[in-house]
Design a protein around this motif. Structure first.
Motif, mmCIF file in Angstrom:
data_model
loop_
_atom_site.group_PDB
_atom_site.id
_atom_site.type_symbol
_atom_site.label_atom_id
_atom_site.label_comp_id
_atom_site.label_asym_id
_atom_site.label_seq_id
_atom_site.Cartn_x
_atom_site.Cartn_y
_atom_site.Cartn_z
ATOM 1 N N HIS A 170 0.836 -1.199 0.000
ATOM 2 C CA HIS A 170 0.000 0.000 0.000
ATOM 3 C C HIS A 170 0.872 1.252 0.000
ATOM 4 N N ALA A 171 0.387 2.285 -0.643
ATOM 5 C CA ALA A 171 1.139 3.543 -0.767
ATOM 6 C C ALA A 171 1.536 4.135 0.577
ATOM 7 N N ILE A 172 0.757 3.926 1.629
ATOM 8 C CA ILE A 172 1.080 4.521 2.933
ATOM 9 C C ILE A 172 2.408 3.994 3.476
ATOM 10 N N GLY A 173 2.865 2.856 2.978
ATOM 11 C CA GLY A 173 4.141 2.298 3.409
ATOM 12 C C GLY A 173 5.337 3.139 3.015
ATOM 13 N N ARG A 174 5.151 4.073 2.094
ATOM 14 C CA ARG A 174 6.250 4.948 1.677
ATOM 15 C C ARG A 174 6.647 5.946 2.764
ATOM 16 N N TRP A 175 5.776 6.171 3.712
ATOM 17 C CA TRP A 175 6.033 7.171 4.752
ATOM 18 C C TRP A 175 6.062 6.512 6.116
ATOM 19 N N GLU A 176 6.888 7.048 6.988
ATOM 20 C CA GLU A 176 7.019 6.526 8.352
ATOM 21 C C GLU A 176 5.722 6.679 9.140
ATOM 22 N N ASN A 177 5.028 7.774 8.891
ATOM 23 C CA ASN A 177 3.763 8.023 9.583
ATOM 24 C C ASN A 177 2.927 8.985 8.743
ATOM 25 N N VAL A 178 1.676 9.127 9.113
ATOM 26 C CA VAL A 178 0.768 9.973 8.345
ATOM 27 C C VAL A 178 1.187 11.439 8.434
ATOM 28 N N GLY A 179 1.713 11.852 9.569
ATOM 29 C CA GLY A 179 2.182 13.235 9.708
ATOM 30 C C GLY A 179 3.245 13.569 8.678
ATOM 31 N N ALA A 180 4.191 12.669 8.487
ATOM 32 C CA ALA A 180 5.234 12.883 7.482
ATOM 33 C C ALA A 180 4.642 12.857 6.077
ATOM 34 N N ALA A 181 3.662 12.008 5.865
ATOM 35 C CA ALA A 181 3.031 11.893 4.550
ATOM 36 C C ALA A 181 2.311 13.185 4.163
ATOM 37 N N LEU A 182 1.805 13.905 5.149
ATOM 38 C CA LEU A 182 1.051 15.131 4.863
ATOM 39 C C LEU A 182 1.903 16.212 4.207
ATOM 40 N N ASP A 183 3.216 16.070 4.274
ATOM 41 C CA ASP A 183 4.119 17.033 3.636
ATOM 42 C C ASP A 183 4.447 16.663 2.189
ATOM 43 N N ASP A 184 3.955 15.511 1.733
ATOM 44 C CA ASP A 184 4.301 15.008 0.407
ATOM 45 C C ASP A 184 3.128 15.173 -0.563
ATOM 46 N N PRO A 185 3.342 15.861 -1.683
ATOM 47 C CA PRO A 185 2.265 16.050 -2.659
ATOM 48 C C PRO A 185 1.671 14.730 -3.173
ATOM 49 N N ASP A 186 2.473 13.676 -3.248
ATOM 50 C CA ASP A 186 1.950 12.376 -3.680
ATOM 51 C C ASP A 186 0.898 11.850 -2.714
ATOM 52 N N PHE A 187 1.177 11.994 -1.414
ATOM 53 C CA PHE A 187 0.206 11.544 -0.423
ATOM 54 C C PHE A 187 -1.041 12.416 -0.457
ATOM 55 N N LEU A 188 -0.850 13.714 -0.592
ATOM 56 C CA LEU A 188 -2.012 14.606 -0.633
ATOM 57 C C LEU A 188 -2.921 14.270 -1.805
ATOM 58 N N SER A 189 -2.343 13.858 -2.919
ATOM 59 C CA SER A 189 -3.134 13.422 -4.064
ATOM 60 C C SER A 189 -3.925 12.160 -3.715
ATOM 61 N N LEU A 190 -3.278 11.213 -3.059
ATOM 62 C CA LEU A 190 -3.952 9.993 -2.617
ATOM 63 C C LEU A 190 -5.076 10.332 -1.640
ATOM 64 N N LEU A 191 -4.799 11.214 -0.704
ATOM 65 C CA LEU A 191 -5.789 11.616 0.291
ATOM 66 C C LEU A 191 -7.000 12.271 -0.371
ATOM 67 N N ARG A 192 -6.764 13.156 -1.318
ATOM 68 C CA ARG A 192 -7.879 13.800 -2.030
ATOM 69 C C ARG A 192 -8.723 12.768 -2.773
ATOM 70 N N SER A 193 -8.072 11.782 -3.349
ATOM 71 C CA SER A 193 -8.789 10.715 -4.050
ATOM 72 C C SER A 193 -9.699 9.948 -3.089
ATOM 73 N N ILE A 194 -9.180 9.628 -1.916
ATOM 74 C CA ILE A 194 -9.968 8.910 -0.907
ATOM 75 C C ILE A 194 -11.126 9.794 -0.428
ATOM 76 N N GLN A 195 -10.861 11.079 -0.237
ATOM 77 C CA GLN A 195 -11.912 11.985 0.218
ATOM 78 C C GLN A 195 -13.018 12.127 -0.827
ATOM 79 N N ARG A 196 -12.653 12.092 -2.109
ATOM 80 C CA ARG A 196 -13.680 12.132 -3.160
ATOM 81 C C ARG A 196 -14.508 10.845 -3.149
ATOM 82 N N ARG A 197 -13.834 9.732 -2.937
ATOM 83 C CA ARG A 197 -14.522 8.445 -2.944
ATOM 84 C C ARG A 197 -15.409 8.272 -1.712
ATOM 85 N N TYR A 198 -14.957 8.813 -0.593
ATOM 86 C CA TYR A 198 -15.692 8.691 0.670
ATOM 87 C C TYR A 198 -15.912 10.069 1.301
ATOM 88 N N PRO A 199 -16.802 10.880 0.723
ATOM 89 C CA PRO A 199 -17.079 12.176 1.343
ATOM 90 C C PRO A 199 -17.701 11.967 2.733
#
Length: 96
Positions: A21-50
């Motif tokens: 899973h893509a979340i494995g690229r980051w040590e934690n979600v806090g660190a992932a929030l600084d990465d544009p790749d994660f933010l893109s993934l997060l936006r996709s999930i938010q669109r799928r599950y408003p």
């Protein structure tokens, strides 16, 4: 919400189920929030599950947010119970 152990536990469970899973690229979600790749993934999930859909999913599981939360000492204990674990188990896994 500063539920760092809950965040780590969710990441842990996701990776147990899907080690690639893509979340494995980051040590934690806090660190992932600084990465544009994660933010893109997060936006996709938010669109799928408003929020409305997420609330319906919770309701379908029999979770009544307001009244259930009042039965727990804090948000971490409540979230842990929803995830089938305890704050003590979280502390064993991830420390204080």
């Amino acid at each position: 919400m500063h539920l760092f152990r809950i965040s780590r536990y969710c990441r842990h469970k996701i990776l147990q189920h899907n080690p690639r899973h893509a979340i494995g690229r980051w040590e934690n979600v806090g660190a992932a929030l600084d990465d544009p790749d994660f933010l893109s993934l997060l936006r996709s999930i938010q669109r799928r599950y408003p929020q409305e859909k997420a609330e319906r999913l919770l309701a379908s599981l029999g979770i009544e947010r307001g009244r259930e939360r009042d039965a727990y000492f804090d948000d971490e204990e409540y979230a842990a119970a929803l995830l089938g674990t305890t704050p003590e188990e979280l502390e064993q896994l991830f420390g204080p």
